[in-house]
Design a protein around this motif. Structure first.
Motif, short mmCIF file in Angstrom:
data_model
loop_
_atom_site.label_atom_id
_atom_site.label_comp_id
_atom_site.label_asym_id
_atom_site.label_seq_id
_atom_site.Cartn_x
_atom_site.Cartn_y
_atom_site.Cartn_z
N LYS A 45 0.85 -1.20 0.00
CA LYS A 45 0.00 0.00 0.00
C LYS A 45 0.88 1.24 0.00
O LYS A 45 1.87 1.32 0.72
N ALA A 46 0.51 2.21 -0.84
CA ALA A 46 1.29 3.44 -0.95
C ALA A 46 0.41 4.69 -0.82
O ALA A 46 0.92 5.79 -0.66
N TRP A 47 -0.90 4.51 -0.92
CA TRP A 47 -1.84 5.62 -0.93
C TRP A 47 -2.91 5.43 0.13
O TRP A 47 -3.36 4.31 0.36
N ALA A 105 -6.83 8.22 -10.66
CA ALA A 105 -6.68 7.70 -9.30
C ALA A 105 -5.50 6.74 -9.26
O ALA A 105 -5.15 6.12 -10.27
N PRO A 106 -4.88 6.57 -8.09
CA PRO A 106 -3.79 5.59 -7.96
C PRO A 106 -4.32 4.18 -8.20
O PRO A 106 -5.52 3.93 -8.06
N PRO A 107 -3.46 3.22 -8.53
CA PRO A 107 -3.90 1.83 -8.73
C PRO A 107 -4.62 1.31 -7.48
O PRO A 107 -4.12 1.48 -6.35
N ALA A 108 -5.78 0.70 -7.65
CA ALA A 108 -6.61 0.26 -6.54
C ALA A 108 -5.88 -0.66 -5.57
O ALA A 108 -6.10 -0.60 -4.37
N ASP A 109 -4.99 -1.50 -6.09
CA ASP A 109 -4.28 -2.44 -5.20
C ASP A 109 -3.23 -1.75 -4.32
O ASP A 109 -2.69 -2.36 -3.40
N GLN A 110 -2.95 -0.47 -4.58
CA GLN A 110 -1.98 0.28 -3.77
C GLN A 110 -2.66 1.24 -2.78
O GLN A 110 -2.00 2.01 -2.10
N VAL A 111 -3.99 1.15 -2.70
CA VAL A 111 -4.76 2.10 -1.89
C VAL A 111 -5.33 1.41 -0.65
O VAL A 111 -5.81 0.28 -0.72
#
Length: 167
Positions: A40-42, A153-159
């Protein structure tokens, strides 16, 4: 006509650029490496007036027409190279941004615009509870008005949602 804005946000505490994305009514904050669970980054945050102001970090949000009208009421711009300079003092209470003891905090401000009236710079200094030594100054530059911009939006898997953050 739609006006697009590229906003350079300077971190108030770190001095580094903050990475904030707002798209589709949702705000995402890019977290510091290692501060979130693996992968996760976001952080996705729910819509909130506090986060709306986070784009510039300014107590005066130039993209909020209601607030800008309150600030500019009775102020006359002075012609400067390339545009105009407006300046004054306003309280958080007049902006509708605070109640109680915080409403009396004074915000000294200077707003520069280009010849078309589009903001190019906003410099504010907040004096908290009348203490002249409490001044915190923020300086924001606005540029690239009229430049088409695609925000994704940021990639869903990084949120991760803010409510799912570890305690």
């Amino acid at each position: 006509m739609r006006r697009w804005l590229t906003l350079v946000v300077v971190g108030m505490l770190t001095g580094a650029g903050d990475d904030i994305t707002h798209v589709g009514g949702v705000t995402y904050f890019h977290a510091l490496p290692g501060s979130l669970p693996d992968g996760k980054a976001w952080i996705r945050v729910k819509p909130d007036r506090f986060y709306d102001g986070a784009f510039s970090g300014q107590p005066i949000e130039v993209l909020d027409t209601r607030m800008l009208r309150a600030v500019l009421r009775g102020v006359i711009g002075k012609a400067v190279s390339g545009g105009y300079l407006y300046q004054g003092v306003v309280t958080r209470g007049r902006l509708g941004a605070a109640k109680g003891r915080w409403a009396k905090d004074k915000i000294s401000w200077r707003l520069w615009t280009d010849a078309k009236g589009l903001p190019t710079r906003l410099r504010t200094t907040i004096t908290v509870h009348g203490d002249p030594d409490s001044g915190m100054t923020q300086d924001t530059r606005f540029r690239d008005w009229g430049f088409p911009l695609v925000v994704t939006a940021p990639p869903a898997d990084q949120v991760i949602d803010e409510r799912d953050l570890p305690e």
